[in-house]
Design an enzyme around this catalytic site. Structure first.
Site, mmCIF file in Angstrom:
data_model
loop_
_atom_site.group_PDB
_atom_site.id
_atom_site.type_symbol
_atom_site.label_atom_id
_atom_site.label_comp_id
_atom_site.label_asym_id
_atom_site.label_seq_id
_atom_site.Cartn_x
_atom_site.Cartn_y
_atom_site.Cartn_z
ATOM 1 N N LYS A 102 -2.852 6.094 -27.411
ATOM 2 C CA LYS A 102 -2.732 4.820 -27.545
ATOM 3 C C LYS A 102 -1.297 4.570 -28.255
ATOM 4 O O LYS A 102 -1.275 5.383 -29.463
ATOM 5 C CB LYS A 102 -3.697 3.877 -28.014
ATOM 6 C CG LYS A 102 -3.252 2.400 -28.088
ATOM 7 C CD LYS A 102 -4.516 1.578 -28.711
ATOM 8 C CE LYS A 102 -3.724 0.122 -28.798
ATOM 9 N NZ LYS A 102 -4.741 -0.607 -29.521
ATOM 10 N N LYS B 208 12.117 2.701 6.892
ATOM 11 C CA LYS B 208 10.892 3.282 6.943
ATOM 12 C C LYS B 208 10.320 3.913 8.106
ATOM 13 O O LYS B 208 9.316 4.282 8.376
ATOM 14 C CB LYS B 208 9.917 2.288 6.220
ATOM 15 C CG LYS B 208 10.329 2.118 4.773
ATOM 16 C CD LYS B 208 9.232 1.174 4.093
ATOM 17 C CE LYS B 208 10.025 0.506 2.930
ATOM 18 N NZ LYS B 208 8.993 0.268 1.871
ATOM 19 N N ASN C 33 0.637 -5.634 -10.683
ATOM 20 C CA ASN C 33 1.214 -6.469 -9.916
ATOM 21 C C ASN C 33 -0.006 -7.516 -9.391
ATOM 22 O O ASN C 33 -1.143 -7.102 -9.703
ATOM 23 C CB ASN C 33 2.084 -6.313 -8.599
ATOM 24 C CG ASN C 33 1.147 -5.295 -7.888
ATOM 25 O OD1 ASN C 33 0.323 -5.832 -7.128
ATOM 26 N ND2 ASN C 33 1.793 -4.103 -7.694
ATOM 27 N N PHE D 106 4.260 -3.973 5.502
ATOM 28 C CA PHE D 106 4.408 -5.369 4.747
ATOM 29 C C PHE D 106 5.711 -5.556 4.116
ATOM 30 O O PHE D 106 6.019 -4.527 3.390
ATOM 31 C CB PHE D 106 3.312 -5.715 4.139
ATOM 32 C CG PHE D 106 2.122 -6.183 4.911
ATOM 33 C CD1 PHE D 106 1.185 -5.293 5.587
ATOM 34 C CD2 PHE D 106 1.600 -7.546 4.776
ATOM 35 C CE1 PHE D 106 0.341 -5.916 6.563
ATOM 36 C CE2 PHE D 106 0.456 -8.011 5.684
ATOM 37 C CZ PHE D 106 -0.054 -7.142 6.475
HETATM 38 O O1 C5P Z 1 10.378 -1.693 -0.120
HETATM 39 P P1 C5P Z 1 8.849 -2.364 -0.415
HETATM 40 O O2 C5P Z 1 8.127 -1.885 -1.480
HETATM 41 O O3 C5P Z 1 9.323 -3.914 -0.335
HETATM 42 O O4 C5P Z 1 8.133 -2.300 1.175
HETATM 43 C C1 C5P Z 1 6.994 -2.752 1.381
HETATM 44 C C2 C5P Z 1 6.166 -1.945 2.132
HETATM 45 O O5 C5P Z 1 6.437 -0.639 1.922
HETATM 46 C C3 C5P Z 1 4.761 -2.333 2.290
HETATM 47 O O6 C5P Z 1 4.201 -2.014 3.614
HETATM 48 C C4 C5P Z 1 4.107 -1.267 1.179
HETATM 49 O O7 C5P Z 1 2.862 -1.029 1.594
HETATM 50 C C5 C5P Z 1 5.085 0.002 1.393
HETATM 51 N N1 C5P Z 1 5.312 0.753 0.251
HETATM 52 C C6 C5P Z 1 4.816 2.098 0.205
HETATM 53 N N2 C5P Z 1 5.047 2.819 -0.906
HETATM 54 C C7 C5P Z 1 5.812 2.125 -1.679
HETATM 55 C C8 C5P Z 1 6.167 1.094 -1.997
HETATM 56 C C9 C5P Z 1 6.363 0.246 -0.823
HETATM 57 O O8 C5P Z 1 4.172 2.266 1.085
HETATM 58 N N3 C5P Z 1 6.257 3.207 -2.912
#
Ligand code: C5P
Length: 402
Positions: A294, A349, A210, A331
């Protein structure tokens, strides 16, 4: 940001690295600081008074006895004027004099009257650096509460040899100035930060990722290091760096690539953590299988399907492990129903705070140097911050956590 509007006194002694100090002064001024200079007599063999006067925009204070009418109280008025002092390069002679309170020239008399933060950057030949007298002086000065003593760097020396004794580079001196000027509100706290994107391998040469650059996470790390925290950064692949801080701060960098590696490293570090800030843009999905070789396009092939599976949610995993003394900050980057989505994540969370940035806000999100965020707390309160530089956002977030 921290340097803006600050009064910085630069003290230069007679080492070859003095030639780098006009550049330091230029960068301090660019950061918004006002800079004045004091030197030993021998420093002016390496860099001219005119150069220093031109870059600083002030008269240089080098001789306690010259022009007594103009300068007679400079050694007292300069420390009063200054918010901090940077002494670079500091020679063996200067270090030994300062450690013993000798005040026999403009620089040492000024230092003797200086009670504000002082950053010292030693620079000399390796044998002089390792001499018992120099090491004793360094160890004495390091114990003074207002002094940040930088280690000499290793590398090629002007005397033709190679070893420890180089002055730290100008970017390290600037980082150390920021550090010295910041109140130590997180002293001894263990902070864990995830930063940057992850890369999920499709085959040995392709991956899903990303647009995260890591800028926000690294800005948070700087904010914590400047406040005296012991910081672990678990970082996905990105271009930003904390190298200047690594020279003098307790920083552990754990470089990872995939979300699985980030998950493992973060869980491993969480036990000893007081505050965890999960800023990384972790992939939510990863290829179910990674090809060993590949993947080849077949003749006439019109489509290709990659099966994805969900990754482990690191934030939610830590939310389950969280102990009462630990603070967990997440975040949320949202494109619609921003606040409702962020509040849901905060609850799901088990976070203490979530930082919401909306992609609808101009100047917020990936890649740019600015960000506009809203802080949402577990107790239901919220705080909107204006559009700020990412470093200012980081400082504001940390101030809210403390
Ligand atoms: O659910 P979402 O991905 O939008 O949540 C964002 C938050 O969750 C951020 O703090 C990101 O660093 C954390 N996150 C994580 N592990 C993931 C996906 C997101 O710690 N697999």
């Amino acid at each position: 940001m921290i340097l803006k509007g600050k009064h910085i006194l630069v003290g230069i002694s007679g080492g070859i690295a003095a030639y780098k100090i006009p550049e330091l002064i230029r960068l301090l001024k660019k950061a918004g600081a006002d800079v004045q200079v004091t030197t030993t007599k021998h420093a002016l063999e390496f860099v001219t008074s005119l150069t220093l006067q031109t870059v600083s925009g002030h008269k240089v204070y080098s001789d306690v006895f010259a022009a007594i009418n103009e300068h007679s109280t400079e050694h007292i008025s300069l420390p009063d004027w200054a918010d901090m002092m940077i002494i670079a390069p500091a020679t063996a002679n200067l270090l030994c004099k300062m450690a013993h309170g000798i005040a026999d020239d403009a620089l040492t008399t000024t230092f003797a009257a200086m009670r504000k933060p002082v950053v010292i950057a030693p620079a000399m030949n390796t044998n002089m650096y390792n001499s018992p007298a120099t090491q004793h002086a360094i160890s004495m000065l390091s114990k003074w509460e207002n002094i940040t003593m930088l280690d000499a760097a290793s590398g090629e020396l002007a005397c033709g040899t190679s070893g420890k004794g180089r002055m730290q580079e100008v970017d390290v001196l600037i980082a150390a100035a920021e550090y010295a000027l910041t109140p130590k509100t997180l002293l001894g706290k263990q902070v864990l930060i995830t930063a940057g994107p992850t890369q999920e391998a499709i085959d040995p040469v392709r991956y899903i990722t990303n647009a995260s650059t890591g800028k926000m996470g690294y800005a948070l790390a700087r904010a914590c290091l400047n406040r005296g925290a012991i910081v672990t950064v678990v970082s996905g692949p990105c271009q930003v760096s904390l190298k200047p801080w690594q020279e003098f701060c307790p920083l552990q960098m754990v470089n990872v690539v995939s979300s699985a590696e980030m998950c493992q490293a973060t869980i491993q570090a969480f036990d000893k953590t007081d505050i965890a800030i999960l800023c990384a843009a972790v992939a939510d999905f990863t290829p179910k299988d990674t090809a060993d070789k590949k993947i080849k396009k077949q003749p006439g092939q019109a489509e290709m399907t990659i099966q994805l599976q969900t990754t482990t949610d690191i934030a939610a995993t830590l939310g389950k492990m969280k102990q009462p003394h630990q603070t967990l900050v997440g975040f949320a980057l949202e494109t619609h129903d921003e606040q409702a989505n962020a509040e849901r994540k905060l609850q799901a969370k088990n976070l203490d705070m979530i930082v919401l940035n909306s992609l609808q806000d101009k100047g917020a999100g990936f890649g740019v140097d600015t960000n506009k965020v809203t802080l949402l707390y577990a107790n239901g309160t919220k705080k909107d911050l204006p559009l700020l530089m990412k470093q200012e956002v980081a400082d504001a977030i940390i101030e809210q956590i403390i």
